[in-house]
Design a protein around this motif. Structure first.
Motif, PDB file in Angstrom:
ATOM      1  N   ILE A   1      -0.501   6.492  11.819  1.00 39.33           N
ATOM      2  CA  ILE A   1       0.639   5.683  11.186  1.00 39.33           C
ATOM      3  C   ILE A   1       1.813   5.381  12.119  1.00 39.33           C
TER       4      ILE A   1
ATOM      5  N   ASN B   1       3.882  -7.078   6.447  1.00 45.06           N
ATOM      6  CA  ASN B   1       3.118  -5.881   5.785  1.00 45.06           C
ATOM      7  C   ASN B   1       3.339  -5.748   4.227  1.00 45.06           C
TER       8      ASN B   1
ATOM      9  N   THR C   1      10.698   1.699   6.512  1.00 52.49           N
ATOM     10  CA  THR C   1      10.732   2.655   7.452  1.00 52.49           C
ATOM     11  C   THR C   1       9.183   3.133   7.793  1.00 52.49           C
ATOM     12  N   GLY C   2       8.294   2.754   6.993  1.00 55.45           N
ATOM     13  CA  GLY C   2       6.822   2.976   7.490  1.00 55.45           C
ATOM     14  C   GLY C   2       6.558   4.737   6.626  1.00 55.45           C
ATOM     15  N   ASN C   3       7.170   4.927   5.659  1.00 53.03           N
ATOM     16  CA  ASN C   3       7.219   6.029   5.204  1.00 53.03           C
ATOM     17  C   ASN C   3       6.160   6.368   3.989  1.00 53.03           C
ATOM     18  N   LEU C   4       4.993   6.166   4.349  1.00 50.77           N
ATOM     19  CA  LEU C   4       3.786   6.126   3.433  1.00 50.77           C
ATOM     20  C   LEU C   4       3.716   7.346   2.410  1.00 50.77           C
TER      21      LEU C   4
ATOM     22  N   ASN D   1      -4.075  -2.563   6.694  1.00 53.01           N
ATOM     23  CA  ASN D   1      -2.709  -3.094   7.117  1.00 53.01           C
ATOM     24  C   ASN D   1      -2.738  -4.798   6.890  1.00 53.01           C
TER      25      ASN D   1
ATOM     26  N   VAL E   1       0.010  -1.435   2.747  1.00 53.49           N
ATOM     27  CA  VAL E   1      -0.536  -0.738   3.738  1.00 53.49           C
ATOM     28  C   VAL E   1      -0.970   0.923   3.405  1.00 53.49           C
TER      29      VAL E   1
ATOM     30  N   TRP F   1      -7.224   2.413   8.998  1.00 52.97           N
ATOM     31  CA  TRP F   1      -6.085   1.858   8.935  1.00 52.97           C
ATOM     32  C   TRP F   1      -6.077   0.544   7.920  1.00 52.97           C
TER      33      TRP F   1
ATOM     34  N   PHE G   1       2.710   1.653  13.923  1.00 55.57           N
ATOM     35  CA  PHE G   1       4.207   1.276  13.610  1.00 55.57           C
ATOM     36  C   PHE G   1       4.891   1.277  15.073  1.00 55.57           C
TER      37      PHE G   1
ATOM     38  N   TYR H   1       9.050   1.275   2.369  1.00 53.54           N
ATOM     39  CA  TYR H   1       8.245   0.153   3.221  1.00 53.54           C
ATOM     40  C   TYR H   1       8.899  -0.021   4.312  1.00 53.54           C
TER      41      TYR H   1
ATOM     42  N   ALA I   1       3.397  -3.722  12.842  1.00 54.18           N
ATOM     43  CA  ALA I   1       4.133  -3.923  11.583  1.00 54.18           C
ATOM     44  C   ALA I   1       4.646  -5.114  11.550  1.00 54.18           C
TER      45      ALA I   1
END
Length: 735
Positions: A498, A670, A710-713, A228, A673, A226, A502, A708, A651
């Motif tokens: 992930i 962040n 929502t942490g939707n990589l 970050n 990431v 990870w 988060f 970004y 996060a």
């Protein structure tokens, strides 16, 4: 056709010199200077493929070709940030920004000498010289083919300049020197010292999170990493560099640097987190004046103070250039940077630009832990811990490699007596003398800018085995949180890692809020606060200490926490107490309850109620490409569910009010990431705050903004087959 015609006819200006040469429309003699001809020739060996997120995948025949192409691509995306980083690194920012930057320039010039960097360039190994040459050529080729771009100061890049910004932490180390103290010491008599009165709660803790998961804890039997980093926003470029010479590395490069700073290649990945080790020290020097000369005491000796002249050019308001000249001082400990209690203060820190640049590049080509450690023996990383994982299934933790040996009797978090030879640095520690881990039995490693003594749970390095200067901070709420989400878990996948990274829990508030509730419960029924705060306490009493866009307790807690944070007596912190201890204990019930009143009043004033959803307040906004962002409540923005890392949010989103705003807008946290899985073939997902481009007109200026928040990589296109169907543009530099 003359070359003048080429520069002035708009239709032909849209074509690159490379293309015109290829088509025969311009001869080599017409194409420009010998340098330009050489750049155009090299550019033919380089291909830049932009994927559908605008991310550059640079390929060259040689490593130098890849460096040329990645420098060019970075300049395309945000030349302003590239140039500004080198203005800062070389102490030339005032030439662009005026008198306000004089003191930061002087600070850099105390440690960075262009003549010394040029000497180091001349003695550097041939392979590194070749890369530095290619770096300068790529940036200069960009400027030559973009006459509409007007640098603020640097109109031509020299190869040696790459050594001024070589490791990613030399600037960070130097920036620990107080500008106020520097100005008070070197400024004119009676000159007002610039003081920035910024609330402590507006300063986001710097640092990062790094996790490594061993194969035995993953669903696919592959190590996971990870990555970050928590930085100021838009601080790094995401890209890939490959060459026919075997280079193939992906990740984040700080604007203007020619190496991937945090990322992965076919076999290994590495994540840097800012260390809590003490590697920058102050020495209090006893100064004497004799016969017009300055001396400092060192044991039984009286040594002469070194003096030299430093000039700092700066841009005046009318656009002309003036300069300030300074006589600066140094002892064998380092430059004099201020005065405390009648003693002159010298600062000692790592200044190994050549070795740092070598280490930064060579680690990107390491293939396993052994080769990574061989590179680490250069000992030119001072400010970073490193989390490592590879396709052999190994995971590791490294403390910084540049750690001076010192006498553990002394407290190096404060100035030590420079006249006592026992306080001197005594060489560097061997790598195995610092806290480290390799494949701990628990199967995971983490660091969150906390001490290394919780990096692997019960299998962490033991505090009592190391000098106290190996850590100067201790545990932090993110470390507690990371331990929670990693312990006693199995079958990790990229998706579940992930999710863990988060996780919305806020351990700092889990400690602080029950104390506040108890303060309220202890109030007599007749106290006016009993009624005034009844609703707020009821809201907080039943909170699960988790952030969320719709969460009203998060808003109230953050406002309360920020206010109390700013009221903390910093002298208590200097004496070794943490801010969290002071808030929960020493601050007292009265201060805690009054802070809740103040938070409630602020929310009611700005939003009409103390019950406001967090997403209404906490926002991501990018209006233009300026390095210092403006913010405006009337313009579009995106809600952000996570909070500042100071409350234990893994996060991180460091936000606060700005002049003219009621909402909080973030400028750090962040940034790049990524999650990386090492198997037969490495695979990754990633996100960069906002987007790849610094140009508002680009579709990639803000196309990652919602992902970004929502942490939707998104999927990383690492392999050539990954790019199929996801290619936006393929071209040579200059086209």
């Amino acid at each position: 056709m003359t070359i003048q015609t080429f520069h002035t006819r708009p239709r032909l200006r849209a074509l690159s010199l490379v293309t015109l040469l290829t088509l025969g429309l311009v001869s080599t003699a017409q194409a420009g200077t010998p340098d330009e001809t050489r750049w155009q020739t090299q550019a033919k060996a380089i291909t830049i493929t932009r994927d559908d997120w605008g991310i550059a995948h640079v390929h060259g025949k040689t490593d130098a070709d890849a460096v040329f192409g990645m420098a060019y691509a970075q300049a395309e995306d945000d030349f302003n940030r590239v140039e500004t980083n080198y203005l800062n690194a070389m102490g030339r920012l005032a030439e662009a920004e005026g008198e306000s930057a004089i003191w930061s320039d002087l600070r850099m010039k105390l440690f960075i000498d262009p003549a010394e960097l040029q000497r180091l360039y001349a003695k550097s190994p041939a392979w590194l010289q070749t890369l530095m040459n290619a770096w300068a050529d790529g940036l200069n080729h960009y400027l030559a083919t973009h006459p509409d771009v007007h640098p603020r100061v640097i109109t031509h890049f020299e190869p040696w300049m790459a050594l001024s910004f070589s490791e990613g932490s030399i600037g960070g180390d130097i920036e620990r020197v107080s500008l106020n103290d520097l100005q008070a010491f070197y400024g004119h008599a009676g000159e007002p010292v610039a003081s920035i009165d910024t609330p402590s709660s507006w300063v986001e803790p710097t640092g990062s999170n790094g996790f490594a998961i061993a194969p035995k804890l993953t669903a696919n039997g592959h190590a996971l990493l990870w990555i970050n980093p928590h930085t100021s926003f838009f601080f790094r470029s995401e890209l890939q560099m490959t060459s026919d010479a075997g280079l193939d590395v992906y990740g984040a490069a700080t604007w203007g640097q020619f190496f991937i700073y945090q990322g992965f290649n076919h076999h290994i990945g590495w994540m840097h987190t800012s260390t809590t080790a003490d590697v920058v020290d102050e020495f209090a020097e006893t100064i004497a004046h004799r016969n017009g000369q300055l001396f400092y005491q060192y044991g039984t000796e009286s040594r002469p103070v070194t003096t030299r002249q430093v000039s700092v050019p700066y841009r005046k308001a009318d656009g002309t250039v003036a300069q300030r000249s300074f006589t600066v001082y140094a002892t064998h400990h380092g430059p004099i940077v201020g005065e405390k209690e009648g003693k002159w203060i010298a600062t000692a820190l790592m200044n190994k630009p050549l070795e740092a640049l070598e280490q930064s590049w060579l680690r990107t080509k390491a293939s396993d832990f052994a080769s990574f450690m061989k590179v680490a023996e250069l000992k030119a990383n001072s400010s970073n811990n490193t989390i490592f994982a590879d396709d052999k299934g190994e995971i590791a933790y490294l403390h910084p490699q540049f750690i001076p040996k010192r006498d553990n009797r002394f407290d190096y978090t404060k100035p030590v007596d420079g006249s006592d030879p026992a306080t001197d640095w005594q060489g560097l520690h061997a790598l195995n003398e610092a806290p480290h881990l390799l494949n701990p039995p628990n199967g995971w490693i983490m660091n969150t800018n906390n001490w290394p003594y919780s990096a692997a749970g019960a299998y962490s390095p033991k505090r009592e085995d190391y000098p106290r200067y190996m850590d100067s901070v201790g545990e932090n709420p993110r470390g507690i949180h990371a331990t929670m989400v990693l312990s006693d878990k199995r079958d990790f996948t990229t998706s579940s890692l992930i999710t863990a990274a988060f996780d919305s829990y806020l351990p700092a508030f889990a400690r602080q809020i029950p104390v506040l509730v108890a303060d309220y419960d202890a109030l007599p029924a007749s106290d006016p606060l009993k009624q005034k705060l009844a609703g707020q306490i009821a809201l907080l009493r039943h909170w699960d200490y988790r952030w969320g866009i719709a969460s009203m307790p998060t808003t109230l807690a953050v406002f309360w926490g920020d206010i109390l944070w700013d009221k903390v007596d910093k002298s208590d912190v200097a004496e070794g107490l943490s801010v969290y201890d002071i808030m929960a204990q020493k601050a007292g019930a009265k201060a805690r309850l009054e802070a809740l009143v103040e938070a409630s009043d602020r929310l009611e004033k700005d939003f009409g109620s103390w019950g406001v959803s967090w997403g209404e307040v906490n926002r991501y906004q990018r209006i233009n490409g300026d390095i210092v962002q403006p913010f405006n409540d009337a313009k579009p923005s995106i809600p952000v569910p996570f909070t500042s890392s100071r409350w234990g949010s893994l996060a991180s989103f460091g936000a606060h009010r700005w002049p003219g705003t009621k909402r909080y807008y973030g400028t750090g946290g962040n940034s790049f990431v990524a999650v990386v899985e090492f198997g037969d073939k490495v695979h990754a997902r990633a996100i960069s705050v906002g987007g790849e481009s610094g140009h508002p007109e680009s579709p990639h200026f803000d196309d990652q903004g919602e992902r970004y928040t929502t942490g939707n990589l998104r999927a990383v296109y690492f392999w050539p087959e990954d790019l199929k169907g996801h290619t936006g543009r393929v071209y040579h530099p200059g086209e």
